[in-house]
Design a protein around this motif. Structure first.
Motif, PDB file in Angstrom:
ATOM      1  N   GLY A   1      24.540  -3.246  17.220  1.00 21.90           N
ATOM      2  CA  GLY A   1      25.001  -3.332  18.602  1.00 21.90           C
ATOM      3  C   GLY A   1      23.905  -3.436  19.640  1.00 21.90           C
ATOM      4  N   ILE A   2      22.671  -3.589  19.209  1.00 24.98           N
ATOM      5  CA  ILE A   2      21.554  -3.692  20.145  1.00 24.98           C
ATOM      6  C   ILE A   2      21.411  -5.136  20.610  1.00 24.98           C
ATOM      7  CG2 ILE A   2      19.040  -3.462  20.408  1.00 24.98           C
ATOM      8  CD1 ILE A   2      20.639  -0.795  20.283  1.00 24.98           C
ATOM      9  N   ARG A   3      21.204  -5.301  21.891  1.00 27.20           N
ATOM     10  CA  ARG A   3      20.943  -6.621  22.464  1.00 27.20           C
ATOM     11  C   ARG A   3      19.552  -6.591  23.085  1.00 27.20           C
ATOM     12  NH1 ARG A   3      23.888  -7.528  19.256  1.00 27.20           N
ATOM     13  NH2 ARG A   3      26.082  -8.030  19.412  1.00 27.20           N
ATOM     14  N   PHE A   4      18.758  -7.585  22.762  1.00 29.94           N
ATOM     15  CA  PHE A   4      17.398  -7.692  23.279  1.00 29.94           C
ATOM     16  C   PHE A   4      17.426  -8.475  24.578  1.00 29.94           C
ATOM     17  CE2 PHE A   4      16.888  -6.725  18.856  1.00 29.94           C
ATOM     18  CZ  PHE A   4      15.827  -5.836  18.844  1.00 29.94           C
ATOM     19  N   ILE A   5      16.791  -7.928  25.597  1.00 32.66           N
ATOM     20  CA  ILE A   5      16.756  -8.552  26.915  1.00 32.66           C
ATOM     21  C   ILE A   5      15.383  -9.209  27.083  1.00 32.66           C
ATOM     22  CG2 ILE A   5      16.914  -8.147  29.398  1.00 32.66           C
ATOM     23  CD1 ILE A   5      18.541  -5.570  28.613  1.00 32.66           C
ATOM     24  N   PRO A   6      15.358 -10.516  27.317  1.00 33.19           N
ATOM     25  CA  PRO A   6      14.063 -11.210  27.469  1.00 33.19           C
ATOM     26  C   PRO A   6      13.442 -10.918  28.831  1.00 33.19           C
ATOM     27  CG  PRO A   6      15.863 -12.741  27.817  1.00 33.19           C
ATOM     28  CD  PRO A   6      16.487 -11.421  27.421  1.00 33.19           C
ATOM     29  N   GLU A   7      12.216 -11.325  28.985  1.00 31.27           N
ATOM     30  CA  GLU A   7      11.523 -11.212  30.268  1.00 31.27           C
ATOM     31  C   GLU A   7      12.332 -11.962  31.320  1.00 31.27           C
ATOM     32  OE1 GLU A   7       9.419 -10.274  33.220  1.00 31.27           O
ATOM     33  OE2 GLU A   7       8.504  -9.671  31.335  1.00 31.27           O
ATOM     34  N   ASN A   8      12.673 -11.286  32.388  1.00 28.43           N
ATOM     35  CA  ASN A   8      13.469 -11.919  33.443  1.00 28.43           C
ATOM     36  C   ASN A   8      12.926 -11.551  34.819  1.00 28.43           C
ATOM     37  OD1 ASN A   8      14.162  -9.270  33.640  1.00 28.43           O
ATOM     38  ND2 ASN A   8      16.330  -9.535  33.268  1.00 28.43           N
ATOM     39  N   GLY A   9      11.658 -11.262  34.871  1.00 30.12           N
ATOM     40  CA  GLY A   9      11.061 -10.850  36.128  1.00 30.12           C
ATOM     41  C   GLY A   9      10.996  -9.342  36.260  1.00 30.12           C
ATOM     42  N   GLY A  10      11.865  -8.649  35.554  1.00 32.48           N
ATOM     43  CA  GLY A  10      11.894  -7.189  35.595  1.00 32.48           C
ATOM     44  C   GLY A  10      11.365  -6.564  34.319  1.00 32.48           C
ATOM     45  N   GLY A  11      11.006  -7.387  33.361  1.00 34.14           N
ATOM     46  CA  GLY A  11      10.489  -6.879  32.101  1.00 34.14           C
ATOM     47  C   GLY A  11      11.490  -6.995  30.974  1.00 34.14           C
ATOM     48  N   VAL A  12      10.970  -6.952  29.762  1.00 29.75           N
ATOM     49  CA  VAL A  12      11.827  -7.018  28.577  1.00 29.75           C
ATOM     50  C   VAL A  12      12.508  -5.672  28.376  1.00 29.75           C
ATOM     51  CG1 VAL A  12      10.422  -8.774  27.451  1.00 29.75           C
ATOM     52  CG2 VAL A  12       9.944  -6.371  27.023  1.00 29.75           C
ATOM     53  N   GLY A  13      13.549  -5.660  27.573  1.00 29.27           N
ATOM     54  CA  GLY A  13      14.230  -4.400  27.307  1.00 29.27           C
ATOM     55  C   GLY A  13      15.244  -4.524  26.195  1.00 29.27           C
ATOM     56  N   VAL A  14      16.050  -3.492  26.042  1.00 27.73           N
ATOM     57  CA  VAL A  14      17.148  -3.470  25.081  1.00 27.73           C
ATOM     58  C   VAL A  14      18.334  -2.776  25.732  1.00 27.73           C
ATOM     59  CG1 VAL A  14      15.719  -3.465  22.992  1.00 27.73           C
ATOM     60  CG2 VAL A  14      16.364  -1.303  24.025  1.00 27.73           C
ATOM     61  N   ARG A  15      19.502  -3.089  25.236  1.00 28.87           N
ATOM     62  CA  ARG A  15      20.701  -2.378  25.678  1.00 28.87           C
ATOM     63  C   ARG A  15      21.661  -2.299  24.508  1.00 28.87           C
ATOM     64  NH1 ARG A  15      25.338  -5.242  26.941  1.00 28.87           N
ATOM     65  NH2 ARG A  15      25.109  -7.491  26.990  1.00 28.87           N
ATOM     66  N   LEU A  16      22.585  -1.381  24.597  1.00 27.10           N
ATOM     67  CA  LEU A  16      23.600  -1.217  23.565  1.00 27.10           C
ATOM     68  C   LEU A  16      24.845  -1.952  24.011  1.00 27.10           C
ATOM     69  CD1 LEU A  16      24.297   0.162  20.887  1.00 27.10           C
ATOM     70  CD2 LEU A  16      25.033   2.149  22.192  1.00 27.10           C
ATOM     71  N   LYS A  17      25.326  -2.840  23.194  1.00 28.17           N
ATOM     72  CA  LYS A  17      26.509  -3.624  23.512  1.00 28.17           C
ATOM     73  C   LYS A  17      27.745  -2.763  23.291  1.00 28.17           C
ATOM     74  CE  LYS A  17      29.166  -7.615  22.153  1.00 28.17           C
ATOM     75  NZ  LYS A  17      29.411  -8.606  21.128  1.00 28.17           N
ATOM     76  N   PHE A  18      28.643  -2.779  24.259  1.00 26.60           N
ATOM     77  CA  PHE A  18      29.919  -2.087  24.094  1.00 26.60           C
ATOM     78  C   PHE A  18      30.858  -2.980  23.295  1.00 26.60           C
ATOM     79  CE2 PHE A  18      28.615  -0.271  28.296  1.00 26.60           C
ATOM     80  CZ  PHE A  18      28.426   1.017  27.854  1.00 26.60           C
ATOM     81  N   ASN A  19      31.679  -2.368  22.433  1.00 29.88           N
ATOM     82  CA  ASN A  19      32.679  -3.170  21.745  1.00 29.88           C
ATOM     83  C   ASN A  19      33.902  -3.315  22.648  1.00 29.88           C
ATOM     84  OD1 ASN A  19      34.426  -0.915  21.378  1.00 29.88           O
ATOM     85  ND2 ASN A  19      33.357  -0.343  19.499  1.00 29.88           N
ATOM     86  N   SER A  20      34.851  -4.147  22.277  1.00 33.02           N
ATOM     87  CA  SER A  20      35.989  -4.443  23.153  1.00 33.02           C
ATOM     88  C   SER A  20      36.824  -3.208  23.454  1.00 33.02           C
ATOM     89  CB  SER A  20      36.859  -5.543  22.546  1.00 33.02           C
ATOM     90  OG  SER A  20      37.329  -5.157  21.275  1.00 33.02           O
ATOM     91  N   SER A  21      36.951  -2.298  22.515  1.00 29.11           N
ATOM     92  CA  SER A  21      37.696  -1.060  22.743  1.00 29.11           C
ATOM     93  C   SER A  21      37.018  -0.209  23.810  1.00 29.11           C
ATOM     94  CB  SER A  21      37.810  -0.277  21.430  1.00 29.11           C
ATOM     95  OG  SER A  21      38.386   0.983  21.643  1.00 29.11           O
ATOM     96  N   GLU A  22      35.692  -0.119  23.737  1.00 28.38           N
ATOM     97  CA  GLU A  22      34.949   0.660  24.723  1.00 28.38           C
ATOM     98  C   GLU A  22      35.039   0.027  26.111  1.00 28.38           C
ATOM     99  OE1 GLU A  22      31.431   2.591  21.971  1.00 28.38           O
ATOM    100  OE2 GLU A  22      31.314   0.475  22.496  1.00 28.38           O
ATOM    101  N   VAL A  23      35.020  -1.293  26.175  1.00 31.90           N
ATOM    102  CA  VAL A  23      35.134  -1.988  27.460  1.00 31.90           C
ATOM    103  C   VAL A  23      36.484  -1.695  28.104  1.00 31.90           C
ATOM    104  CG1 VAL A  23      35.275  -4.272  28.553  1.00 31.90           C
ATOM    105  CG2 VAL A  23      33.481  -3.791  26.886  1.00 31.90           C
ATOM    106  N   ARG A  24      37.567  -1.725  27.327  1.00 31.91           N
ATOM    107  CA  ARG A  24      38.903  -1.413  27.859  1.00 31.91           C
ATOM    108  C   ARG A  24      38.963   0.026  28.345  1.00 31.91           C
ATOM    109  NH1 ARG A  24      40.469  -4.459  23.429  1.00 31.91           N
ATOM    110  NH2 ARG A  24      40.940  -2.601  22.214  1.00 31.91           N
ATOM    111  N   ARG A  25      38.385   0.942  27.597  1.00 34.31           N
ATOM    112  CA  ARG A  25      38.400   2.364  27.995  1.00 34.31           C
ATOM    113  C   ARG A  25      37.614   2.576  29.284  1.00 34.31           C
ATOM    114  NH1 ARG A  25      39.622   7.390  27.240  1.00 34.31           N
ATOM    115  NH2 ARG A  25      38.065   9.026  27.080  1.00 34.31           N
ATOM    116  N   ILE A  26      36.477   1.923  29.418  1.00 36.35           N
ATOM    117  CA  ILE A  26      35.682   2.043  30.639  1.00 36.35           C
ATOM    118  C   ILE A  26      36.467   1.501  31.830  1.00 36.35           C
ATOM    119  CG2 ILE A  26      33.627   1.150  31.830  1.00 36.35           C
ATOM    120  CD1 ILE A  26      32.201   1.337  29.056  1.00 36.35           C
ATOM    121  N   ALA A  27      37.127   0.350  31.644  1.00 32.24           N
ATOM    122  CA  ALA A  27      37.916  -0.233  32.732  1.00 32.24           C
ATOM    123  C   ALA A  27      39.033   0.710  33.151  1.00 32.24           C
ATOM    124  CB  ALA A  27      38.486  -1.583  32.294  1.00 32.24           C
TER     125      ALA A  27
END
Length: 105
Positions: free
Chosen positions: A65-91
């Protein structure tokens, strides 16, 4: 190494921690040795090692579930992708607070 394959040692280490797995587990998922993973994580700049090993670690983290974030002016990074169930719960949770307004004191 193509731009899509470039990840830093810090991104690998951060992604592993964010995914909640230890070095032993990630090394096993990527089919590499723990020593190789440690070398990758400790490298300054792009992860050091054979391209196939870097790709294997990146793929293993992406499967967790890790997504790599490329250099975009703010620096590289990583984030954890939410699955569809988690997205619905957050909404749902975001809509439960009612109308946003100042608190009454």
């Amino acid at each position: 190494m193509s731009e899509a394959d470039q990840v830093s040692g810090r991104q690998i280490a951060a992604g592993r921690v964010l995914a909640g797995v230890g070095q032993d587990r990630l090394a096993k998922l990527a089919n590499i040795s723990v020593t190789t993973l440690r070398r990758m994580e400790s490298s300054e700049g792009p992860a050091s090692g054979l391209l196939n090993n870097v790709r294997a670690v990146k793929a293993a983290l992406e499967n967790l579930g890790i997504r790599f974030i490329p250099e975009n002016g703010g620096g590289v990074g990583v984030r954890l992708k939410f699955n569809s169930s988690e997205v619905r719960r957050i909404a749902t949770l975001e809509g439960e607070g009612g109308i946003v307004a100042d608190d009454d004191f």
